[in-house]
Enzyme design. Structure first.
Site, PDB file in Angstrom:
ATOM      1  CG  ASN A 286     -22.172   2.141  -3.318  1.00 49.15           C
ATOM      2  OD1 ASN A 286     -22.857   2.132  -4.354  1.00 49.15           O
ATOM      3  ND2 ASN A 286     -21.796   3.437  -2.841  1.00 49.15           N
TER       4      ASN A 286
ATOM      5  CD  GLU B 255      -6.180   8.536  -4.861  1.00 47.88           C
ATOM      6  OE1 GLU B 255      -6.959   9.046  -4.296  1.00 47.88           O
ATOM      7  OE2 GLU B 255      -4.981   8.258  -4.316  1.00 47.88           O
TER       8      GLU B 255
ATOM      9  CB  THR C 268     -16.711  -0.018  -9.146  1.00 40.42           C
ATOM     10  OG1 THR C 268     -17.641   0.487  -8.806  1.00 40.42           O
ATOM     11  CG2 THR C 268     -15.853   0.593 -10.007  1.00 40.42           C
ATOM     12  CG  ASP C 269     -22.087  -0.647  -8.538  1.00 39.26           C
ATOM     13  OD1 ASP C 269     -21.327   0.203  -8.494  1.00 39.26           O
ATOM     14  OD2 ASP C 269     -23.002  -0.851  -7.981  1.00 39.26           O
ATOM     15  CD  GLU C 270     -19.085   4.719  -8.511  1.00 34.50           C
ATOM     16  OE1 GLU C 270     -18.700   5.638  -9.284  1.00 34.50           O
ATOM     17  OE2 GLU C 270     -19.306   4.928  -7.200  1.00 34.50           O
TER      18      GLU C 270
ATOM     19  CB  SER D 132      -9.624   6.008 -13.543  1.00 40.92           C
ATOM     20  OG  SER D 132     -10.183   5.863 -12.227  1.00 40.92           O
ATOM     21  CE  LYS D 133     -11.702   0.205  -9.511  1.00 42.73           C
ATOM     22  NZ  LYS D 133     -10.494  -0.308  -8.904  1.00 42.73           N
TER      23      LYS D 133
ATOM     24  CB  VAL E  58     -28.678  14.772   1.912  1.00 40.84           C
ATOM     25  CG1 VAL E  58     -29.291  13.964   0.901  1.00 40.84           C
ATOM     26  CG2 VAL E  58     -28.609  13.987   3.331  1.00 40.84           C
TER      27      VAL E  58
ATOM     28  NE  ARG F 134     -20.446  12.424  -5.926  1.00 41.08           N
ATOM     29  CZ  ARG F 134     -20.394  10.991  -5.139  1.00 41.08           C
ATOM     30  NH1 ARG F 134     -20.744   9.966  -5.827  1.00 41.08           N
ATOM     31  NH2 ARG F 134     -19.897  10.831  -4.020  1.00 41.08           N
TER      32      ARG F 134
ATOM     33  CG  ASP G  39      -1.995   0.975   0.928  1.00 44.61           C
ATOM     34  OD1 ASP G  39      -3.376   0.228   1.079  1.00 44.61           O
ATOM     35  OD2 ASP G  39      -2.072   2.272   1.128  1.00 44.61           O
TER      36      ASP G  39
ATOM     37  CE1 TYR H 270     -12.923   4.554  -7.968  1.00 51.79           C
ATOM     38  CE2 TYR H 270     -15.431   4.609  -8.388  1.00 51.79           C
ATOM     39  CZ  TYR H 270     -14.312   3.902  -7.973  1.00 51.79           C
ATOM     40  OH  TYR H 270     -14.387   2.571  -7.458  1.00 51.79           O
TER      41      TYR H 270
HETATM   42  P1  NAD Z   1      -9.910   2.622  -0.081  1.00 46.38           P
HETATM   43  O1  NAD Z   1      -9.774   4.297  -0.639  1.00 46.38           O
HETATM   44  O2  NAD Z   1     -10.300   2.751   1.166  1.00 46.38           O
HETATM   45  O3  NAD Z   1      -8.508   2.339  -0.205  1.00 46.38           O
HETATM   46  C1  NAD Z   1      -7.536   2.415  -1.213  1.00 46.38           C
HETATM   47  C2  NAD Z   1      -6.182   2.087  -0.850  1.00 46.38           C
HETATM   48  O4  NAD Z   1      -5.246   2.054  -1.972  1.00 46.38           O
HETATM   49  C3  NAD Z   1      -5.776   2.890   0.262  1.00 46.38           C
HETATM   50  O5  NAD Z   1      -4.987   2.208   1.510  1.00 46.38           O
HETATM   51  C4  NAD Z   1      -4.580   3.605  -0.614  1.00 46.38           C
HETATM   52  O6  NAD Z   1      -3.587   3.921   0.253  1.00 46.38           O
HETATM   53  C5  NAD Z   1      -4.054   2.605  -1.828  1.00 46.38           C
HETATM   54  N1  NAD Z   1      -3.448   3.287  -2.906  1.00 46.38           N
HETATM   55  C6  NAD Z   1      -3.991   4.083  -3.617  1.00 46.38           C
HETATM   56  N2  NAD Z   1      -3.332   4.551  -4.504  1.00 46.38           N
HETATM   57  C7  NAD Z   1      -2.319   3.615  -4.447  1.00 46.38           C
HETATM   58  C8  NAD Z   1      -1.109   3.169  -5.309  1.00 46.38           C
HETATM   59  N3  NAD Z   1      -0.819   3.871  -6.242  1.00 46.38           N
HETATM   60  N4  NAD Z   1      -0.200   2.190  -4.772  1.00 46.38           N
HETATM   61  C9  NAD Z   1      -0.572   1.628  -3.763  1.00 46.38           C
HETATM   62  N5  NAD Z   1      -1.606   1.975  -3.122  1.00 46.38           N
HETATM   63  C10 NAD Z   1      -2.505   2.749  -3.273  1.00 46.38           C
HETATM   64  O7  NAD Z   1     -10.747   2.138  -0.965  1.00 46.38           O
HETATM   65  P2  NAD Z   1     -11.760   0.869  -0.582  1.00 46.38           P
HETATM   66  O8  NAD Z   1     -13.125   1.586  -0.626  1.00 46.38           O
HETATM   67  O9  NAD Z   1     -11.380  -0.096   0.118  1.00 46.38           O
HETATM   68  O10 NAD Z   1     -11.885   0.217  -2.490  1.00 46.38           O
HETATM   69  C11 NAD Z   1     -10.850  -0.710  -2.689  1.00 46.38           C
HETATM   70  C12 NAD Z   1     -11.077  -1.115  -4.252  1.00 46.38           C
HETATM   71  O11 NAD Z   1     -12.353  -1.760  -4.239  1.00 46.38           O
HETATM   72  C13 NAD Z   1     -10.941   0.246  -5.049  1.00 46.38           C
HETATM   73  O12 NAD Z   1     -10.059  -0.656  -6.398  1.00 46.38           O
HETATM   74  C14 NAD Z   1     -12.547   0.402  -5.525  1.00 46.38           C
HETATM   75  O13 NAD Z   1     -12.287   0.783  -6.833  1.00 46.38           O
HETATM   76  C15 NAD Z   1     -13.034  -0.823  -5.322  1.00 46.38           C
HETATM   77  N6  NAD Z   1     -14.511  -0.779  -4.729  1.00 46.38           N
HETATM   78  C16 NAD Z   1     -14.969  -0.038  -3.789  1.00 46.38           C
HETATM   79  C17 NAD Z   1     -16.113  -0.036  -3.526  1.00 46.38           C
HETATM   80  C18 NAD Z   1     -16.553   0.531  -2.140  1.00 46.38           C
HETATM   81  O14 NAD Z   1     -18.085   0.673  -2.128  1.00 46.38           O
HETATM   82  N7  NAD Z   1     -15.885   1.110  -1.364  1.00 46.38           N
HETATM   83  C19 NAD Z   1     -17.031  -0.822  -4.261  1.00 46.38           C
HETATM   84  C20 NAD Z   1     -16.852  -1.464  -5.305  1.00 46.38           C
HETATM   85  C21 NAD Z   1     -15.372  -1.697  -5.618  1.00 46.38           C
HETATM   86  O1  DAU Z   2     -20.830   1.512  -6.335  1.00 42.73           O
HETATM   87  C1  DAU Z   2     -19.404   1.143  -5.841  1.00 42.73           C
HETATM   88  C2  DAU Z   2     -18.798   2.360  -5.672  1.00 42.73           C
HETATM   89  O2  DAU Z   2     -19.263   3.147  -4.457  1.00 42.73           O
HETATM   90  C3  DAU Z   2     -17.117   2.360  -5.429  1.00 42.73           C
HETATM   91  O3  DAU Z   2     -16.615   1.991  -6.467  1.00 42.73           O
HETATM   92  C4  DAU Z   2     -16.742   3.808  -4.865  1.00 42.73           C
HETATM   93  O4  DAU Z   2     -15.108   3.706  -4.677  1.00 42.73           O
HETATM   94  C5  DAU Z   2     -17.337   4.121  -3.727  1.00 42.73           C
HETATM   95  O5  DAU Z   2     -16.729   5.507  -2.993  1.00 42.73           O
HETATM   96  C6  DAU Z   2     -18.648   4.321  -3.733  1.00 42.73           C
HETATM   97  O6  DAU Z   2     -19.235   5.515  -4.929  1.00 42.73           O
HETATM   98  P1  DAU Z   2     -20.531   6.434  -4.233  1.00 42.73           P
HETATM   99  O7  DAU Z   2     -20.294   7.547  -4.922  1.00 42.73           O
HETATM  100  O8  DAU Z   2     -21.624   5.627  -4.657  1.00 42.73           O
HETATM  101  O9  DAU Z   2     -20.147   6.477  -2.815  1.00 42.73           O
HETATM  102  P2  DAU Z   2     -20.461   7.608  -1.558  1.00 42.73           P
HETATM  103  O10 DAU Z   2     -20.236   7.100  -0.393  1.00 42.73           O
HETATM  104  O11 DAU Z   2     -19.288   8.824  -2.007  1.00 42.73           O
HETATM  105  O12 DAU Z   2     -21.954   8.249  -2.041  1.00 42.73           O
HETATM  106  C7  DAU Z   2     -22.807   7.528  -1.927  1.00 42.73           C
HETATM  107  C8  DAU Z   2     -23.987   8.286  -2.223  1.00 42.73           C
HETATM  108  O13 DAU Z   2     -24.302   9.069  -1.249  1.00 42.73           O
HETATM  109  C9  DAU Z   2     -24.002   8.976  -3.478  1.00 42.73           C
HETATM  110  O14 DAU Z   2     -25.339   8.998  -4.116  1.00 42.73           O
HETATM  111  C10 DAU Z   2     -23.786  10.336  -3.137  1.00 42.73           C
HETATM  112  C11 DAU Z   2     -24.219  10.796  -1.965  1.00 42.73           C
HETATM  113  N1  DAU Z   2     -23.577  11.477  -0.835  1.00 42.73           N
HETATM  114  C12 DAU Z   2     -22.285  11.258  -0.533  1.00 42.73           C
HETATM  115  C13 DAU Z   2     -21.526  11.808   0.341  1.00 42.73           C
HETATM  116  C14 DAU Z   2     -20.091  11.725   0.610  1.00 42.73           C
HETATM  117  C15 DAU Z   2     -24.252  12.367  -0.288  1.00 42.73           C
HETATM  118  O15 DAU Z   2     -25.644  12.652  -0.332  1.00 42.73           O
HETATM  119  N2  DAU Z   2     -23.412  13.415   0.719  1.00 42.73           N
HETATM  120  C16 DAU Z   2     -22.123  13.035   1.117  1.00 42.73           C
HETATM  121  O16 DAU Z   2     -21.821  13.897   1.743  1.00 42.73           O
END
Ligand code: NAD
Ligand code: DAU
Length: 338
Positions: free
Chosen positions: A182, A84, A125-127, A156-157, A209, A276, A33, A153
């Site tokens: 999510n 990221e 991701t589903d995004e 890039s994914k 929100v 957003r 990491d 984001y």
């Molecule tokens: P997160 O932001 O909590 O963690 C990401 C980690 O990657 C961090 O520890 C960061 O330091 C590390 N990182 C970033 N750039 C790096 C680099 N260049 N080299 C090495 N390490 C690096 O993210 P998360 O929510 O745990 O997501 C993890 C993975 O799952 C991501 O690929 C994200 O796209 C995917 N994902 C997330 C969700 C969600 O809801 N959080 C859902 C579906 C998929």
């Molecule tokens: O679907 C998977 C994705 O879910 C992952 O790939 C992403 O890494 C992860 O961040 C997440 O993306 P979202 O944009 O869906 O998650 P976030 O928690 O940022 O926002 C969830 C919803 O809530 C979205 O509709 C935006 C809204 N929101 C978010 C924040 C941070 C608010 O209304 N207020 C806020 O302050």
């Protein structure tokens, strides 16, 4: 079996390390990491001293470093979580997303190609599918939906996914991809909806929100994502994509109200703020393909959210450690003028 878990000091990667130590006690895990603002070693404290676990600080986009690591460690399998991940940050600063998410994935694929015989799993991701309309609950994302990302984001994914699949087709690299909805659970950075709202509510601050709060996300407890990836590594068909989701569609407003109720706080804390840009309306997963592999999610939303709220209340030390100056500046810049 020796696996490389990239991004393992972040939210899902760390939960995956804990999950895999229990699920596969003989496997060795090397966790890599960069420790960006989203990664924290405190998150991995529970694995300190574990002879099957080691941590390396480094950047997946640093080709020399990655090639040396692969040469020394001789991995059997790479699971790429490093990225990221916050959509709002990608709107303001897309460059890091291109570097880590696209170029970083490219470097890992190149290392797998160069050293050979390494299984590669991309955590996507589903995004990447874009969004679904709010008035068509019958529509769900399937693996054959077109790729149509909305934000830097998700673009890039999506780009990384395309590279991964091209390495399968062109070089025969043994790859799989999971596209999950999510996640929520322990160690999620408090910039994402659920931990941010828990933090704001416990501090009696306004809960921001976006728009009218009617956007829908399909929530999955993080352990259920981990078990899906474990299964795909073992039983997934090479070259295939698997959607992962638990059929837990909720509006953002429902999530916020649930948190307020659980914490005994009033709905007067809800503050509707500027939307957003490019905000995706609805995500919803058809997970029948991975269910056919035998995956069954374990945590209903009510149980998962209760565990998550409790974890956030019980782990103030962790929260204080991740709430650095960078984080406080981010909150001020992002929400201050909204
Ligand atoms: P997160 O932001 O909590 O963690 C990401 C980690 O990657 C961090 O520890 C960061 O330091 C590390 N990182 C970033 N750039 C790096 C680099 N260049 N080299 C090495 N390490 C690096 O993210 P998360 O929510 O745990 O997501 C993890 C993975 O799952 C991501 O690929 C994200 O796209 C995917 N994902 C997330 C969700 C969600 O809801 N959080 C859902 C579906 C998929
Ligand atoms: O679907 C998977 C994705 O879910 C992952 O790939 C992403 O890494 C992860 O961040 C997440 O993306 P979202 O944009 O869906 O998650 P976030 O928690 O940022 O926002 C969830 C919803 O809530 C979205 O509709 C935006 C809204 N929101 C978010 C924040 C941070 C608010 O209304 N207020 C806020 O302050």
């Amino acid at each position: 079996m020796k696996i490389l878990v990239t991004g393992g000091a972040g939210f899902i990667g760390s939960n995956f390390c804990y999950f895999m130590r229990k699920a596969n006690p003989d496997w060795d895990i090397v966790c890599l990491d960069l420790l960006t603002y989203a990664g924290n070693l405190l998150t991995l404290k529970g694995l300190e001293g574990d002879p099957h676990f080691s941590f390396v600080k480094g950047d997946i986009a640093d080709k020399d470093f990655i090639f040396k690591l692969f040469e020394n460690e001789k991995f059997d399998c790479v699971i790429n979580f490093a990225a990221e991940t916050h959509v709002d940050r990608s709107v303001d600063f897309p460059e890091d997303f291109v570097r880590s998410n696209i170029f970083g994935t490219f470097v890992l694929l190149e290392a797998c190609r160069h050293f050979g015989g390494i299984r590669f799993h991309q955590v996507s991701t589903d995004e990447v599918y874009g969004d679904l309309p709010l008035d068509r609950p019958d529509l769900l994302f399937t693996e054959s939906n077109p790729i149509k990302p909305s934000s830097p984001y998700s673009a890039s994914k999506a780009s990384a996914d395309m590279l991964v699949l091209s390495y399968y087709r062109t070089y025969g690299l043994p790859v799989t991809i999971s596209r999950c909805s999510n996640n929520y659970g322990p160690y999620q950075f408090p910039e994402k909806l659920i931990p941010l709202m828990i933090k704001m509510a416990t501090e009696d601050k306004p809960l921001p929100v976006y728009g009218n709060g009617q956007n829908v996300r399909d929530w999955l407890y993080v352990d259920d994502h981990c078990s899906a990836i474990d299964l795909i590594i073992k039983k997934g068909k090479i070259g295939n994509v698997y959607n992962v989701g638990g059929n837990n569609e909720k509006t953002n407003l429902y999530i916020v109200k649930t948190i307020l109720k659980a914490l005994g706080k009033g709905e007067d804390l809800i503050s509707f703020v500027k939307d957003r840009p490019g905000h995706d309306l609805r995500y919803a997963i058809d997970a029948s393909k991975i269910r056919q592999l035998g995956w069954v999610p374990e945590f209903p939303f009510e149980k998962g959210i209760e565990k998550t709220i409790r974890w956030n209340i019980d782990n103030k030390e962790w929260l204080r450690a991740v709430e650095t100056g960078e984080y406080l500046n981010y909150l001020q810049d992002h929400y201050g003028k909204r």
